[in-house]
Design a protein around this motif. Structure first.
Motif, PDB file in Angstrom:
ATOM      1  N   GLY A  56       0.781  -1.234   0.000  1.00 25.97           N
ATOM      2  CA  GLY A  56       0.000   0.000   0.000  1.00 25.97           C
ATOM      3  C   GLY A  56       0.806   1.273   0.000  1.00 25.97           C
ATOM      4  O   GLY A  56       0.240   2.369  -0.034  1.00 25.97           O
ATOM      5  N   VAL A  57       2.123   1.158   0.042  1.00 31.33           N
ATOM      6  CA  VAL A  57       2.993   2.340   0.018  1.00 31.33           C
ATOM      7  C   VAL A  57       3.856   2.256  -1.236  1.00 31.33           C
ATOM      8  O   VAL A  57       4.696   1.392  -1.363  1.00 31.33           O
ATOM      9  N   GLN A  58       3.617   3.172  -2.150  1.00 31.49           N
ATOM     10  CA  GLN A  58       4.353   3.156  -3.406  1.00 31.49           C
ATOM     11  C   GLN A  58       5.081   4.481  -3.613  1.00 31.49           C
ATOM     12  O   GLN A  58       4.606   5.539  -3.206  1.00 31.49           O
ATOM     13  N   GLY A  59       6.225   4.397  -4.243  1.00 34.23           N
ATOM     14  CA  GLY A  59       6.937   5.600  -4.645  1.00 34.23           C
ATOM     15  C   GLY A  59       7.618   6.355  -3.533  1.00 34.23           C
ATOM     16  O   GLY A  59       8.013   7.505  -3.715  1.00 34.23           O
ATOM     17  N   LYS A  60       7.791   5.713  -2.355  1.00 38.05           N
ATOM     18  CA  LYS A  60       8.441   6.401  -1.238  1.00 38.05           C
ATOM     19  C   LYS A  60       9.789   5.751  -0.930  1.00 38.05           C
ATOM     20  O   LYS A  60       9.899   4.527  -0.875  1.00 38.05           O
ATOM     21  N   THR A  61      10.786   6.572  -0.727  1.00 32.99           N
ATOM     22  CA  THR A  61      12.078   6.065  -0.289  1.00 32.99           C
ATOM     23  C   THR A  61      11.991   5.685   1.191  1.00 32.99           C
ATOM     24  O   THR A  61      11.044   6.058   1.895  1.00 32.99           O
TER      25      THR A  61
END
Length: 288
Positions: A56-61
């Motif tokens: 559910g968490v995309q595109g985060k470093t």
């Protein structure tokens, strides 16, 4: 020095410690979270890479994940003490440079640190994955990566992509995921015993410009706690309780599940719920 009392004291502000604190707060339990560094997030603060493993968490470093966790803790009003390293633990009494805390329940969420394998960090010897390796100038240079796990192959790939000439040294057959190994078919992998000289910067007599030490991790534990360990990690039961009654541990300090942000957070939540149940049971007995 004044002693501050709370119901639960959490040492360590990584995903496990933050999740534990958030749930305790939502469950109506007073807690204080002590973090030695200037920011919450644990090892995620060292990761400039996109974290592709959190559902559910995309595109985060990793660093953005750490910031989100800190924001959530602030939003629910968790009592966080940053730059508050623990000096010693004596029973349930925890001493820091500024304060002394006591609580009936103590949670060790200090996470893990990269194993050094006898190497000493320097400007050319980087221990563990993340920002240190990324800051290393590797273009056109020979880089030796030590270890056979996922991090070794990941860091070898990142260094290769930045123009390094990489060789992986692993004493045993690599245990990294087949997919990760397949991403760097042109990178040499030397399996078996090797002689690494960190002063001469050579491996088996061959010169290298930089070393990346990827031997995995081991638990960090506060001074003064004598806890049972399992392969370098704090041993816990299925509820997260350690060999010391009332002292719990969660997340990567325990290696209880496959270590990652998701399982660490879940473990912190499990511990929070268990402590809240015990506090409720104690309160009911006191009333009766």
């Amino acid at each position: 020095m004044k002693i501050s009392e709370t119901q639960v004291l959490i040492i360590g502000g990584g995903p496990a410690g933050i999740s534990c604190a958030i749930w305790l707060k939502k469950l109506g339990v007073d807690c204080v979270l002590l973090e030695a560094s200037a920011q919450l997030g644990g090892l995620q603060t060292r990761s400039p890479y996109e974290n592709l493993w959190i559902p559910g968490v995309q595109g985060k470093t990793g660093q953005q994940v750490a910031a989100s966790l800190a924001d959530h803790a602030a939003a629910v009003g968790v009592d966080v003490r940053l730059k508050c390293p623990v000096i010693s633990v004596d029973g349930r009494q925890v001493t820091t440079a500024m304060s002394v805390f006591t609580a009936p329940y103590l949670v060790i969420a200090t996470g893990s640190q990269p194993r050094t394998g006898g190497f000493t960090a320097s400007d050319r010897i980087i221990i563990g994955p993340g920002v240190g390796m990324e800051a290393l100038e590797v273009k056109g240079k020979r880089v030796a990566i030590f270890g056979g796990g996922d991090n070794a192959f990941d860091q070898a790939r990142f260094a290769r992509d930045r123009g390094a000439k990489v060789t992986i040294f692993s004493r045993n057959m690599p245990r990294a995921q087949t997919l990760l190994q397949a991403l760097i078919p042109e990178v040499g992998v030397v399996v078996g015993d090797y002689a690494a000289d960190q002063n001469a910067m050579t491996v088996n007599g061959e010169p290298f410009d930089a070393f990346g030490i990827m031997f995995g991790f081991e638990a960090m534990a506060p001074t003064g706690l004598t806890l049972e360990l399992d392969n370098g990690y704090v041993r816990v039961d299925r509820f997260g309780e350690t060999s010391l009654p009332g002292v719990y541990a969660c997340g990567e300090a325990t290696d209880y599940w496959h270590p990652c942000v998701t399982t660490s957070a879940a473990h912190g939540i499990q511990v929070a719920k268990q402590i809240s149940i015990k506090l409720q049971s104690y309160s009911s007995k006191s009333v009766n």
